[in-house]
Every structure is written in C-alpha cells, then in structure tokens.
Design an enzyme around this catalytic site. Structure first.
Site, PDB file in Angstrom:
ATOM      1  N   ASP A  86      -7.776   5.467  -3.012  1.00 11.63           N
ATOM      2  CA  ASP A  86      -6.998   4.307  -2.564  1.00 11.63           C
ATOM      3  C   ASP A  86      -6.560   3.522  -3.787  1.00 11.63           C
ATOM      4  O   ASP A  86      -7.314   2.726  -4.350  1.00 11.63           O
ATOM      5  CB  ASP A  86      -7.841   3.440  -1.630  1.00 11.63           C
ATOM      6  CG  ASP A  86      -7.018   2.341  -0.964  1.00 11.63           C
ATOM      7  OD1 ASP A  86      -5.824   2.214  -1.282  1.00 11.63           O
ATOM      8  OD2 ASP A  86      -7.576   1.614  -0.114  1.00 11.63           O
ATOM      9  N   CYS A 115       0.813  -1.216   0.000  1.00 11.20           N
ATOM     10  CA  CYS A 115       0.000   0.000   0.000  1.00 11.20           C
ATOM     11  C   CYS A 115       0.847   1.267   0.000  1.00 11.20           C
ATOM     12  O   CYS A 115       0.477   2.269  -0.627  1.00 11.20           O
ATOM     13  CB  CYS A 115      -0.959  -0.005   1.186  1.00 11.20           C
ATOM     14  SG  CYS A 115      -0.165   0.004   2.802  1.00 11.20           S
ATOM     15  N   HIS A 165      -2.489   0.580   6.915  1.00 16.18           N
ATOM     16  CA  HIS A 165      -2.779   0.884   5.517  1.00 16.18           C
ATOM     17  C   HIS A 165      -2.393   2.327   5.209  1.00 16.18           C
ATOM     18  O   HIS A 165      -2.234   3.150   6.118  1.00 16.18           O
ATOM     19  CB  HIS A 165      -4.271   0.664   5.232  1.00 16.18           C
ATOM     20  CG  HIS A 165      -4.623   0.614   3.787  1.00 16.18           C
ATOM     21  ND1 HIS A 165      -4.006  -0.226   2.894  1.00 16.18           N
ATOM     22  CD2 HIS A 165      -5.547   1.315   3.059  1.00 16.18           C
ATOM     23  CE1 HIS A 165      -4.525  -0.058   1.697  1.00 16.18           C
ATOM     24  NE2 HIS A 165      -5.462   0.877   1.767  1.00 16.18           N
TER      25      HIS A 165
END
Length: 643
Positions: A459, A398, A442
C-alpha cells in the site's frame, strides 16, 4: 354519489391510497406517480360534488394510453418497476368504477396489497415505519367505510392494529422461511450501490470520499483485527491502457496457498454489486453460496442484489503463495508504450536493489522521501500520466499511488496488479459492529515476488499518509470530514451519537427482520425448544403456542369492551335482539332492508312500530353524517320499543 356508502368513508379510502403510494414516488417514473395522484384527486372531487361516474368504455379506453406509455418508458410490464407501476395505474383507474359499497371495499383491499409494494424497493426501518402509517390509514378508512363515527374511527383503527400485532409476530416467526430474502425481485435497473466502478483511473475513487453512504456492515465473532489490518478486497485490475486500469478476466483460476496469519470469522451484511462481495483480505472458501474468483475475490454463486447476510472467514496477514506460469507472469507484466521516465526510474531502483523484496522497499522509500503529498484535489493528468504524477505534480489519492506503484513494478519486470475495495471502517460501540462507507473506498497494489513465489500486498498510500490506514478518512484528509448541510461545519458530538443509534437500529432491523432467513429461523426454533429443525411438527407447535399467546390480548379486550362502541351499533343490536325474541331469524350479515322484509312476519301493529325504526337506522347509517342528538333520540326510541 353511492347510495350504499357515505362520503367520509369514500374520501378516507382515497386519502389512504395516496398515503400508501407516496414512497413509490422515489422509485417509479415520475409521471406514473403523478398520474395516480391526479386520478385519485379527480375521483375525490367527484365524490365531494356527487358527480356521476364516466362510462366504463371510456375508462377502459383511458387505461390503454398510460399502459402503452409505461411500456415505452420501461420496456416491460412485469418485474419490480413494471409490475408495480402497472398495479398503481390499475388501482387509479379502478377508483373510477366504484359505485357501491362492495366496489369501495374491493378498492380498499387493493390498498392493503399495494402497501407491500414499497418494500420491494426499500426494507429500511424508515420504510417499515411508513408501512405502519399506511396500515393505520387503511384501517382507519375501513372503519369509516363500515360506518364507524368519524370521532371514534382513529381509536378503532389503532386498537384493531394493536390487537392484530401479536398474531402478526407469531406468523412472522413461525411460518417457514423461503430460501432467499423475503422481499426479493429482480432489479431491471442494475444500479450500483457502492460506487466502485469496473475500472480505475485518477479521480475515480476520490469522487466517493465526499459520500458517506453505508456499503456494508460487519460483526466479528471474536475481537476485531486492528483497524490498519482491515483491507476489504472487492476487485482486481490487471490491464493498463495508459490512462485506465481494468480487468480483462484473462486468468480465471489461480492456484494459491496460504501460510500463517490469523483466521477471523465474521458476518457481513451487504447488497452485492454485480455479484461481487467485499471480504477481509485474504478470504477463505467455505460459504455455501459464495466462491473464490480470479484475483482472490469473493463472488456470489447466484447473482442477487438483495441485502443479505454472509458468514465468512478470512486469513488476515497470511502469506499468499502462487505458482505463476511463464504466460501468467508475462500477462501481469504487460504495459502500453509511453511513460519513459517511470520506466527509467523502475530500472534504476532495480539496479540498486539486491532482490525483488528490496526493490519494493526502495520504491516505497522513493514515495516517502521525494516530496509526494496525499490530497483529494490533485492536478489533472494528461498523456503519460504516470510520468506527470511521479515527476511533476507528486500529488494524488490512493488510485494515483496504487496505479503508479503497479506500473513501476511491471516496468521493473515484476508481475503486479491493482486491488480495489475498502480500508478501515467505523466501529459502532452501541451496536458492536463495523460500518464501512463509500468514503472508505481504497486501492492498493499486489506485487508477485519471483524469489518467494508470493503475492505481496503493498500500500503505497500508507507510505505517504500512514494516518490513512490508522484513522478514518475524515481524520486523515482535510476536506473529507462530514459536514452538516445547514451549518457547513464539523459534525457535533450529539449528531454522531444520534447517527450511531440510528445505525444500530437499522443494523438490528436488517439482521432480525429483513435478514430473518431459514438459518436464523432454525436457530430461533432451537432456542425456544420447538425442535431442532423447521418441519411440519415444529411449525404446528409454534403456531399453536403462538396462537394462544396472540389470542390472550384479544380475549382481554373482548371481556372489557363495552357492549357497543357507539349508540348507533348499540341500538341496532338491541333492535335485532328484540326481533329475534319474537322468532324473527335475523342474521349478523342482514342489512336494514333485509331486516325490514323479515319483520313483515310480525303482527301488523308490531310491524308498524318496527318499520320506522329500521328505516331511520338506514338513514342514520348510510346517509349524511348524523348529529349525536339524532342518534341518541333514535336509541331512546329503540329502548322504549315493546314487541
């Protein structure tokens, strides 16, 4: 050897102190705990051998060296680590000046005080269980020190604690709470609990994934949002130096307004890290002890790293509008030199996009269609890391995708920043709460759209691996699943069920014991009808009612108890009663020698019959452990005595 306390009681006190201090091995410098163990072991050897004590001046000199070493190790003798370590050393040295029964009782009393020290470091159910074991050991030592025969000392300790339990519960519930947590002291180490660092570079978050440490738990007042909407905001990073993202704290206040979304009310229990609190994106102001900080993050008003419960509200899915000045827009577009291919890609996507929102969609399409892969073990990146990731390796986690997308947005002229926190969580159906772990860490991007004056959460990871936000990290990433240490295989169902039940027990413990604060106490008072507020009158009513209830089991025990728990106390009680019948005033606190002195007021013939019984009791009570036959023979003589 002491003449006023027998050997089993002394050894029991030393053993109980070792049990009491055992948890401190995990929190104090190793040499402190081991020195304490060696001191008590040495004192136990002296008790067993009947050795004389060293002179006090030698003990005082021996104290100086460890205390100086403790100062050199911790640079303090106060606070949590320094104060507890100093207390532990002093208790150890105190054992070397115990000479009579009073000294041993003082040492035992210090043990009860020492029993509370591990709670300053850990308030988990496991720590509470060890505290129960500690209290049992100390009470057992107290019984032996008081002369209870070893065969019945364990039962005496258990009964004593059970009789004291109701009163303890009454005092815990009724006594007014402090404003903060019950066990609260500054932590001089300032260690992070979650593992989220103050900066982000490739690999910084993926290192958390193999860990499954609980970070915080959440209970929603209403049905929870879907898992894909559980973005827990912790920090924002607004500066990139070519390798690492960090926060310069250059923009302290933001003028934002929210539109739409759904407001969720929830209770979040966590141990804040450097005053930072995780909050469902996007948090709302309102909690008395929290405040919104730069980047829409939540902070404590007064830093405190104790485990606490916070009642929060967030507008999930809301549009976040912000009017950025020209200076603020320029700040969020800053980039260092380098990564020319990424700059060219950003410009190319911009030229093909009719507006800023279309550019965001084009960037996400690029990640989806150009062979990017989601993995915990990507190749290492060197200079021009964004170019290498976008055009060479195309493998990452991520932080790779959030960092690359934020770079591309800035290169296209759009203000952007990185947000780090947690995504998702594990729902515990037993306790009906969400548990968020280190493995849920994250990172994502926030891009400011000039056409809408709006911060947009983007995202990029969801574009590459949509399962990451729909499922847990263990289900979506190979190699991230939890394994058992012995089997190195998948966790079986029974283990997951056991873990959920343990999590529920820990959650209930934290909510109702560790988190029993002034607000929760007021709610309990209201439910019990003791008053609307915790004040003098309501506290007195609670103590009176609770005291009567707590006295009930003690009264029942008192009615059903035998006259004496063993022949020795029974005989001593009978002997004193016979003396009192002859107008000899014997007090419960009188020892054998004092009773013998008072018995001289009897006629000489009676005194000569009583005297050997008193002296024999002193030998049985304070000498070596007597046999049962000797005690029964003495009791029979007491019963036959006629005065």
């Amino acid at each position: 050897m002491s003449q006023t306390a027998h050997r089993p009681g002394q050894l029991a006190v030393l053993a109980a102190l070792l049990i009491t201090a055992a948890p401190l091995l995990f929190f104090l410098p190793g040499w402190v705990a081991w020195l304490f163990t060696v001191m008590l072991a040495g004192r136990a050897w002296g008790v067993w051998r009947g050795s004389t004590l060293p002179p006090r001046w030698l003990v005082l000199l021996a104290v100086v060296v460890p205390v100086v070493l403790l100062w050199l190790t911790l640079r303090t003798l106060v606070g949590r680590e320094g104060g507890v370590a100093l207390l532990l050393l002093l208790v150890g040295f105190k054992a070397f000046e115990t000479q009579n029964l009073r000294d041993w009782r003082v040492l035992l009393t210090l043990g009860f005080f020492l029993a509370a020290m591990p709670l300053l470091f850990d308030q988990s159910p496991l720590a509470a269980s060890w505290l129960v074991l500690t209290l049992l050991a100390l009470t057992w030592a107290m019984a032996l020190l008081a002369g209870t025969p070893p065969a019945g000392s364990g039962r005496t300790a258990v009964v004593s604690l059970l009789l004291a339990l109701p009163l303890m519960l009454v005092l815990f519930v009724a006594m007014p709470r402090l404003p903060g947590p019950l066990w609260s002291m500054p932590d001089s180490r300032h260690t992070a609990s979650t593992g989220l660092a103050d900066s982000m570079e490739p690999g910084s978050i993926s290192q958390l994934i193999p860990r499954h440490d609980p970070v915080f738990s959440v209970v929603f007042n209403e049905p929870a949002p879907p898992r894909r909407a559980l973005y827990w905001r912790v920090m924002t990073f607004d500066d990139f130096d070519g390798q690492r993202w960090s926060n310069l704290h250059a923009i302290q206040q933001e003028r934002v307004s929210l539109s739409g979304g759904q407001v969720w009310h929830y209770s979040l229990t966590t141990r804040p890290e450097e005053g930072r609190l995780p909050a469902l994106d996007y948090p709302l102001p309102g909690s008395a002890d929290t405040a919104l900080a730069q980047g829409g993050t939540l902070r404590q008003l007064i830093k405190n790293d104790d485990l606490r419960r916070y009642r929060l509200a967030s507008a999930s899915g809301a549009s976040v509008y912000a009017r950025l000045s020209a200076q603020e827009q320029a700040f969020y577009r800053r980039l260092p030199a380098g990564n020319p291919q990424a700059r060219q890609l950003a410009e190319s996507l911009w030229q093909r996009s009719p507006d800023d929102r279309a550019w965001v969609q084009a960037a996400l399409e690029h990640f989806r269609l150009e062979g990017f892969r989601y993995t915990l073990t990507p190749p290492r990146l060197a200079e021009n890391s964004i170019d290498q990731f976008l055009f060479l390796t195309r493998q990452g986690f991520c932080e790779h995708y959030a960092g690359a997308l934020t770079f591309l947005a800035r290169a296209a002229g759009l203000p952007a920043r990185v947000v780090v926190g947690y995504q998702g969580g594990e729902y515990n159906p037993v306790g009906r709460f969400w548990q968020i772990r280190s493995s849920d860490a994250h990172a994502w991007s926030e891009i400011w759209l000039p056409s809408r004056q709006q911060w947009l959460r983007v995202d990029a990871t969801a574009a590459i691996a949509p399962n990451r936000v729909e499922q847990s990290i263990e289900q979506s990433v190979a190699g991230a699943a939890e394994t058992l240490p012995l089997t190195h295989g998948a966790v079986p169902g029974w283990w997951l069920a056991a873990r959920q039940n343990w999590q529920t027990a820990a959650f209930v413990w934290q909510q109702w014991v560790v988190g029993y604060d002034a607000q929760r106490q007021q709610s309990v008072y209201q439910r019990l009808g003791l008053g609307q507020h915790v004040e003098a009158g309501s506290v007195l009513r609670a103590l009176l009612l609770g005291g009567l209830l707590a006295a009930l089991p003690m009264w029942l025990w008192w009615r059903r108890r035998p006259v004496a728990s063993s022949p020795l106390p029974l005989g001593w009680m009978l002997l004193r009663r016979k003396l009192q019948a002859r107008q000899i005033r014997v007090l419960p606190s009188d020892g054998p020698l004092e009773v013998r002195r008072k018995a001289r007021a009897l006629p000489e013939a009676d005194y000569q019959r009583v005297k050997p019984l008193i002296l024999r009791y002193a030998d049985l009570r304070y000498g070596p452990a007597p046999t049962d036959a000797a005690v029964r023979h003495w009791l029979a003589e007491v019963k036959r005595l006629r005065l």
